[in-house]
Design a protein around this motif. Sequence first.
Motif, PDB file in Angstrom:
ATOM      1  N   TYR A 119      22.422  54.904   2.775  1.00  0.00           N
ATOM      2  CA  TYR A 119      23.834  54.968   3.151  1.00  0.00           C
ATOM      3  C   TYR A 119      24.492  53.617   2.866  1.00  0.00           C
ATOM      4  O   TYR A 119      24.054  52.596   3.375  1.00  0.00           O
ATOM      5  N   ARG A 120      25.541  53.627   2.064  1.00  0.00           N
ATOM      6  CA  ARG A 120      26.328  52.418   1.808  1.00  0.00           C
ATOM      7  C   ARG A 120      27.699  52.592   2.453  1.00  0.00           C
ATOM      8  O   ARG A 120      28.357  53.610   2.248  1.00  0.00           O
ATOM      9  N   VAL A 121      28.119  51.586   3.259  1.00  0.00           N
ATOM     10  CA  VAL A 121      29.421  51.698   3.894  1.00  0.00           C
ATOM     11  C   VAL A 121      30.514  51.631   2.828  1.00  0.00           C
ATOM     12  O   VAL A 121      30.522  50.740   1.978  1.00  0.00           O
ATOM     13  N   ASP A 122      31.421  52.604   2.865  1.00  0.00           N
ATOM     14  CA  ASP A 122      32.486  52.692   1.873  1.00  0.00           C
ATOM     15  C   ASP A 122      33.840  52.370   2.473  1.00  0.00           C
ATOM     16  O   ASP A 122      34.705  51.815   1.807  1.00  0.00           O
ATOM     17  N   ARG A 123      34.026  52.726   3.729  1.00  0.00           N
ATOM     18  CA  ARG A 123      35.279  52.422   4.421  1.00  0.00           C
ATOM     19  C   ARG A 123      35.023  52.465   5.919  1.00  0.00           C
ATOM     20  O   ARG A 123      33.973  52.946   6.373  1.00  0.00           O
ATOM     21  N   ALA A 124      35.975  51.946   6.669  1.00  0.00           N
ATOM     22  CA  ALA A 124      35.852  51.949   8.120  1.00  0.00           C
ATOM     23  C   ALA A 124      37.230  52.134   8.740  1.00  0.00           C
ATOM     24  O   ALA A 124      38.236  51.691   8.183  1.00  0.00           O
ATOM     25  N   ARG A 125      37.246  52.789   9.878  1.00  0.00           N
ATOM     26  CA  ARG A 125      38.478  52.960  10.653  1.00  0.00           C
ATOM     27  C   ARG A 125      38.316  52.152  11.938  1.00  0.00           C
ATOM     28  O   ARG A 125      37.366  52.344  12.679  1.00  0.00           O
ATOM     29  N   GLU A 126      39.252  51.232  12.191  1.00  0.00           N
ATOM     30  CA  GLU A 126      39.117  50.339  13.338  1.00  0.00           C
ATOM     31  C   GLU A 126      40.391  50.308  14.162  1.00  0.00           C
ATOM     32  O   GLU A 126      41.494  50.244  13.634  1.00  0.00           O
ATOM     33  N   THR A 127      40.221  50.331  15.474  1.00  0.00           N
ATOM     34  CA  THR A 127      41.326  50.205  16.425  1.00  0.00           C
ATOM     35  C   THR A 127      41.052  49.006  17.322  1.00  0.00           C
ATOM     36  O   THR A 127      39.927  48.836  17.816  1.00  0.00           O
ATOM     37  N   LEU A 128      42.064  48.163  17.539  1.00  0.00           N
ATOM     38  CA  LEU A 128      41.944  47.009  18.422  1.00  0.00           C
ATOM     39  C   LEU A 128      42.930  47.147  19.574  1.00  0.00           C
ATOM     40  O   LEU A 128      44.083  47.539  19.363  1.00  0.00           O
ATOM     41  N   ARG A 129      42.475  46.826  20.767  1.00  0.00           N
ATOM     42  CA  ARG A 129      43.402  46.810  21.897  1.00  0.00           C
ATOM     43  C   ARG A 129      42.958  45.779  22.925  1.00  0.00           C
ATOM     44  O   ARG A 129      41.785  45.406  22.987  1.00  0.00           O
ATOM     45  N   ALA A 130      43.916  45.333  23.725  1.00  0.00           N
ATOM     46  CA  ALA A 130      43.642  44.325  24.751  1.00  0.00           C
ATOM     47  C   ALA A 130      43.079  44.994  25.993  1.00  0.00           C
ATOM     48  O   ALA A 130      43.567  46.049  26.414  1.00  0.00           O
ATOM     49  N   VAL A 131      42.044  44.390  26.581  1.00  0.00           N
ATOM     50  CA  VAL A 131      41.425  44.897  27.800  1.00  0.00           C
ATOM     51  C   VAL A 131      41.081  43.709  28.693  1.00  0.00           C
ATOM     52  O   VAL A 131      41.266  42.547  28.303  1.00  0.00           O
ATOM     53  N   VAL A 132      40.587  44.000  29.882  1.00  0.00           N
ATOM     54  CA  VAL A 132      40.049  42.950  30.758  1.00  0.00           C
ATOM     55  C   VAL A 132      38.569  43.218  30.964  1.00  0.00           C
ATOM     56  O   VAL A 132      38.121  44.363  30.955  1.00  0.00           O
ATOM     57  N   LEU A 133      37.810  42.154  31.110  1.00  0.00           N
ATOM     58  CA  LEU A 133      36.359  42.263  31.244  1.00  0.00           C
ATOM     59  C   LEU A 133      35.968  42.623  32.669  1.00  0.00           C
ATOM     60  O   LEU A 133      36.468  42.039  33.629  1.00  0.00           O
ATOM     61  N   ALA A 134      35.069  43.579  32.787  1.00  0.00           N
ATOM     62  CA  ALA A 134      34.467  43.923  34.068  1.00  0.00           C
ATOM     63  C   ALA A 134      32.977  43.630  33.991  1.00  0.00           C
ATOM     64  O   ALA A 134      32.409  43.517  32.903  1.00  0.00           O
ATOM     65  N   ASP A 135      32.337  43.478  35.151  1.00  0.00           N
ATOM     66  CA  ASP A 135      30.888  43.321  35.143  1.00  0.00           C
ATOM     67  C   ASP A 135      30.260  44.586  34.585  1.00  0.00           C
ATOM     68  O   ASP A 135      30.770  45.677  34.805  1.00  0.00           O
TER      69      ASP A 135
END
Length: 266
Positions: A186-202
Amino acid sequence: ARDRRCGFYSWAVPRGRQPKYLAIYADLRNRILEGTFAPGQQLPSQQDLATEFGVTIMTLRQAIAELEAEGLIWVSRGRGSFVVDQPLRVRIGNLTSFAQQVTAQGMELETRVLSIGSPTTGVTDARAALGRARGPLTEVHRIRRVDGRPVVSQRTVMSADLADQLDLDHLARRSLYEMILATVGYRVDRARETLRAVVLADPDADLLERPPGSAALLSLRTSFSTDSTPFLFDRALLVGEAASIEADRHVDRLELSYNVRSERRA
């Protein structure tokens, strides 16, 4: 007045009316900007700084919080405060692995595999991304440290069939993309990415050495092979005060990257 050397703004406050912590903040800020405290250098302990300025630890911590909020330092629980260094630039539109992008910039990457097993969170999102309503899944949880600092907590989900063909115990030393290519083709050909702001929890806050409630960037990424088959789903948390998104706009295209500031050890 604007400080042209670094792009930060500073404000003149009459010394007689200036709170102690702001005076300490201004003093430490100047030392950082002038290079007395170099990029990547650890600041003296809070107790030593409090003694130097003749204030309580609480007052000193207020000054430290101002420096951290301005992005001049980062604070690791149990380790101390460090001057921020040059950012690690990770191209969102680039399909090379995280490891390749880090090492190409002359930085040291350390990968620690925390667990390999069935996913316990985000299973619905992973199944939807991979197009697998049924069937067992395998999750690999890794912590990525750049120049000594934990910057990414990464959970990678794949089908158990794919995972069974891989030597996942060697992921601390090998790129997962390269391992999949060499093993199953398998060779990676494309990727779909979403970024969003969050807060860290334990426990993510502990793993990234940040206080609970700290800001973070959450990246959700699905990788597709050359025949458009989704084969990896990544859920990665990047420490917030060390990460930013940058846009490079051209007439015919838009390039995005996220920058991650790391600790550069002396």
